[in-house]
Motif scaffolding. Structure first.
Motif, PDB file in Angstrom:
ATOM      1  N   ALA A  81       0.813  -1.219   0.000  1.00  0.00           N
ATOM      2  CA  ALA A  81       0.000   0.000   0.000  1.00  0.00           C
ATOM      3  C   ALA A  81       0.842   1.263   0.000  1.00  0.00           C
ATOM      4  O   ALA A  81       0.507   2.244  -0.682  1.00  0.00           O
ATOM      5  CB  ALA A  81      -0.940  -0.010   1.204  1.00  0.00           C
ATOM      6  N   ALA A  82       1.939   1.298   0.777  1.00  0.00           N
ATOM      7  CA  ALA A  82       2.736   2.527   0.858  1.00  0.00           C
ATOM      8  C   ALA A  82       3.309   2.904  -0.499  1.00  0.00           C
ATOM      9  O   ALA A  82       3.341   4.083  -0.870  1.00  0.00           O
ATOM     10  CB  ALA A  82       3.852   2.357   1.883  1.00  0.00           C
ATOM     11  N   ARG A  83       3.779   1.906  -1.246  1.00  0.00           N
ATOM     12  CA  ARG A  83       4.339   2.221  -2.561  1.00  0.00           C
ATOM     13  C   ARG A  83       3.233   2.459  -3.586  1.00  0.00           C
ATOM     14  O   ARG A  83       3.434   3.226  -4.538  1.00  0.00           O
ATOM     15  CB  ARG A  83       5.311   1.129  -3.003  1.00  0.00           C
ATOM     16  N   ARG A  84       2.075   1.809  -3.430  1.00  0.00           N
ATOM     17  CA  ARG A  84       0.948   2.156  -4.305  1.00  0.00           C
ATOM     18  C   ARG A  84       0.609   3.631  -4.162  1.00  0.00           C
ATOM     19  O   ARG A  84       0.319   4.325  -5.144  1.00  0.00           O
ATOM     20  CB  ARG A  84      -0.286   1.313  -3.987  1.00  0.00           C
ATOM     21  N   SER A  85       0.635   4.125  -2.936  1.00  0.00           N
ATOM     22  CA  SER A  85       0.333   5.535  -2.697  1.00  0.00           C
ATOM     23  C   SER A  85       1.376   6.426  -3.358  1.00  0.00           C
ATOM     24  O   SER A  85       1.044   7.444  -3.988  1.00  0.00           O
ATOM     25  CB  SER A  85       0.283   5.810  -1.196  1.00  0.00           C
ATOM     26  N   LEU A  86       2.641   6.057  -3.244  1.00  0.00           N
ATOM     27  CA  LEU A  86       3.706   6.837  -3.895  1.00  0.00           C
ATOM     28  C   LEU A  86       3.512   6.838  -5.404  1.00  0.00           C
ATOM     29  O   LEU A  86       3.539   7.902  -6.043  1.00  0.00           O
ATOM     30  CB  LEU A  86       5.066   6.237  -3.551  1.00  0.00           C
ATOM     31  N   TYR A  87       3.297   5.672  -5.995  1.00  0.00           N
ATOM     32  CA  TYR A  87       3.148   5.597  -7.442  1.00  0.00           C
ATOM     33  C   TYR A  87       1.889   6.336  -7.893  1.00  0.00           C
ATOM     34  O   TYR A  87       1.864   6.918  -8.984  1.00  0.00           O
ATOM     35  CB  TYR A  87       3.085   4.141  -7.902  1.00  0.00           C
ATOM     36  N   GLY A  88       0.840   6.311  -7.084  1.00  0.00           N
ATOM     37  CA  GLY A  88      -0.382   7.044  -7.429  1.00  0.00           C
ATOM     38  C   GLY A  88      -0.141   8.541  -7.489  1.00  0.00           C
ATOM     39  O   GLY A  88      -0.691   9.239  -8.355  1.00  0.00           O
ATOM     40  N   LYS A  89       0.683   9.048  -6.578  1.00  0.00           N
ATOM     41  CA  LYS A  89       1.020  10.472  -6.624  1.00  0.00           C
ATOM     42  C   LYS A  89       1.849  10.788  -7.874  1.00  0.00           C
ATOM     43  O   LYS A  89       1.682  11.844  -8.493  1.00  0.00           O
ATOM     44  CB  LYS A  89       1.751  10.876  -5.338  1.00  0.00           C
ATOM     45  N   LEU A  90       2.735   9.860  -8.230  1.00  0.00           N
ATOM     46  CA  LEU A  90       3.500  10.059  -9.466  1.00  0.00           C
ATOM     47  C   LEU A  90       2.576  10.079 -10.684  1.00  0.00           C
ATOM     48  O   LEU A  90       2.786  10.865 -11.619  1.00  0.00           O
ATOM     49  CB  LEU A  90       4.548   8.960  -9.621  1.00  0.00           C
ATOM     50  N   ILE A  91       1.565   9.221 -10.690  1.00  0.00           N
ATOM     51  CA  ILE A  91       0.602   9.216 -11.799  1.00  0.00           C
ATOM     52  C   ILE A  91      -0.028  10.599 -11.958  1.00  0.00           C
ATOM     53  O   ILE A  91      -0.156  11.123 -13.071  1.00  0.00           O
ATOM     54  CB  ILE A  91      -0.493   8.151 -11.564  1.00  0.00           C
ATOM     55  N   HIS A  92      -0.440  11.208 -10.832  1.00  0.00           N
ATOM     56  CA  HIS A  92      -1.093  12.516 -10.947  1.00  0.00           C
ATOM     57  C   HIS A  92      -0.099  13.590 -11.382  1.00  0.00           C
ATOM     58  O   HIS A  92      -0.470  14.503 -12.140  1.00  0.00           O
ATOM     59  CB  HIS A  92      -1.761  12.909  -9.641  1.00  0.00           C
ATOM     60  N   LEU A  93       1.148  13.494 -10.949  1.00  0.00           N
ATOM     61  CA  LEU A  93       2.149  14.454 -11.411  1.00  0.00           C
ATOM     62  C   LEU A  93       2.416  14.286 -12.905  1.00  0.00           C
ATOM     63  O   LEU A  93       2.532  15.281 -13.638  1.00  0.00           O
ATOM     64  CB  LEU A  93       3.434  14.281 -10.606  1.00  0.00           C
TER      65      LEU A  93
END
Length: 338
Positions: A81-93
């Protein structure tokens, strides 16, 4: 048919969780952007800049079909979950960078960073959005290191690759900036040009996992192919919708390339007479457009079918229903393709 997407995002176990994660990521990125988007105290009001509120509709499933599919693949890859959250923020950027660049290149004004600036400020809003997003990227990556989600080496690699992976797409766009001199065969448009222009962007979701968890990414080839097919299908439909604009601006377009090689007289006539980028030229050449629309549909359905079989919980018939629903989503509701 649009209800097929609504049902997926409201009841599908993985896609519902992915949508909620994306919503959280969008909210966090918006909050992180705000401090970078306020002019210093004492700035005359006529020159003040401030962040705008996050519109509720920006969090809805309709605005986040692509991002939610990207986020879903992290669940299918069993990423924590922690890295999913990081990658999700990268998706929005990535979304901010790509949308802002498209706005600059195409003279459009699709909001992706709520921002209040004086004047019309169409160009400068995009420039500020890109600069602010870069600063937020640094914050997000540094925080991930502090929290033990990334190592410093992984952080540096992600910072570097977040730009490098976009460069082939940027180079393709650069070839169109001054208008193209000739139209290549349609097979080259789909197989090379559109793979760089759009298909590559549907694989940016894998940039983080490739660096941080390459073993999981190595097992994700079907997911990568599924997203690529879906992205190419969307680009084919965009080409159909944008025929007049691409004709006037001399941009690559699979339908115009088909006409250039099969009906050059039609294309010459349009070159002389078409004046509005809003013209629905596809309605004038159904014999050419309908097979291409079917090709776009097949790519959409293939990509969605692959994702469904990988674990998103829908079958082939539902994948086709969702593919059909993309026609009105992409403003082609009046195209009867089959």
């Amino acid at each position: 048919m649009i209800n097929s997407w609504k049902t997926l995002f409201s009841t599908g176990r993985i896609t519902l969780a992915a949508l909620q994660e994306q919503q959280d990521c969008i909210r966090e990125i918006h909050a992180r952007l705000a401090p970078h988007l306020s002019t210093p105290d004492g700035t005359p009001e006529a020159y003040a800049v401030r962040p705008g509120p996050l519109p509720d509709e920006w969090l809805g499933w309709r605005k986040n079909i692509f991002s939610t599919l990207f986020q879903s693949v992290y669940h299918l890859m069993d990423i924590p979950a922690a890295r999913r959250s990081l990658y999700g923020k990268l998706i929005h950027l990535f979304r901010i960078w790509v949308t802002s660049a498209d706005n600059l290149l195409d003279g459009e004004d699709k909001d992706v960073v709520p921002l209040v600036m004086p004047g019309s400020a169409r160009v400068m809003r995009q420039v500020v959005a890109v600069m602010a997003a870069d600063r937020v990227l640094a914050e997000v990556l540094n925080d991930a290191v502090e929290q033990g989600v990334l190592s410093p080496v992984q952080r540096d690699a992600l910072a570097r690759e977040s730009l490098r992976r976009l460069l082939p797409s940027a180079a393709q766009e650069a070839t169109e900036e001054g208008g193209i001199a000739s139209r290549p065969p349609p097979e080259e448009v789909l197989g090379t040009i559109h793979r760089l222009k759009t298909g590559l962007l549907f694989n940016v979701a894998f940039v983080g996992p490739e660096i941080v968890e390459p073993a999981a990414t190595a097992r994700a080839a079907p997911l990568r192919n599924g997203l690529m097919d879906f992205g190419l299908g969307c680009q084919v439909l965009d080409d159909i919708r944008d025929m007049a604009r691409d004709l006037l601006e001399r941009r690559h377009n699979i339908v115009l390339s088909t006409l250039a090689h099969r009906e050059p007289a039609r294309l010459s006539e349009w070159d002389r007479n078409v004046q509005s980028p809003a013209d629905r030229l596809y309605l004038d050449v159904p014999g050419t457009v309908l097979p291409i629309a079917r090709q776009g549909f097949d790519l959409l359905a293939s990509g969605l079918r692959t994702l469904g079989e990988a674990g998103l919980g829908y079958d082939g018939a539902q994948a086709e229903s969702m593919a059909r629903a993309m026609f009105p989503v992409l403003d082609l509701g009046d195209l009867q393709y089959g």
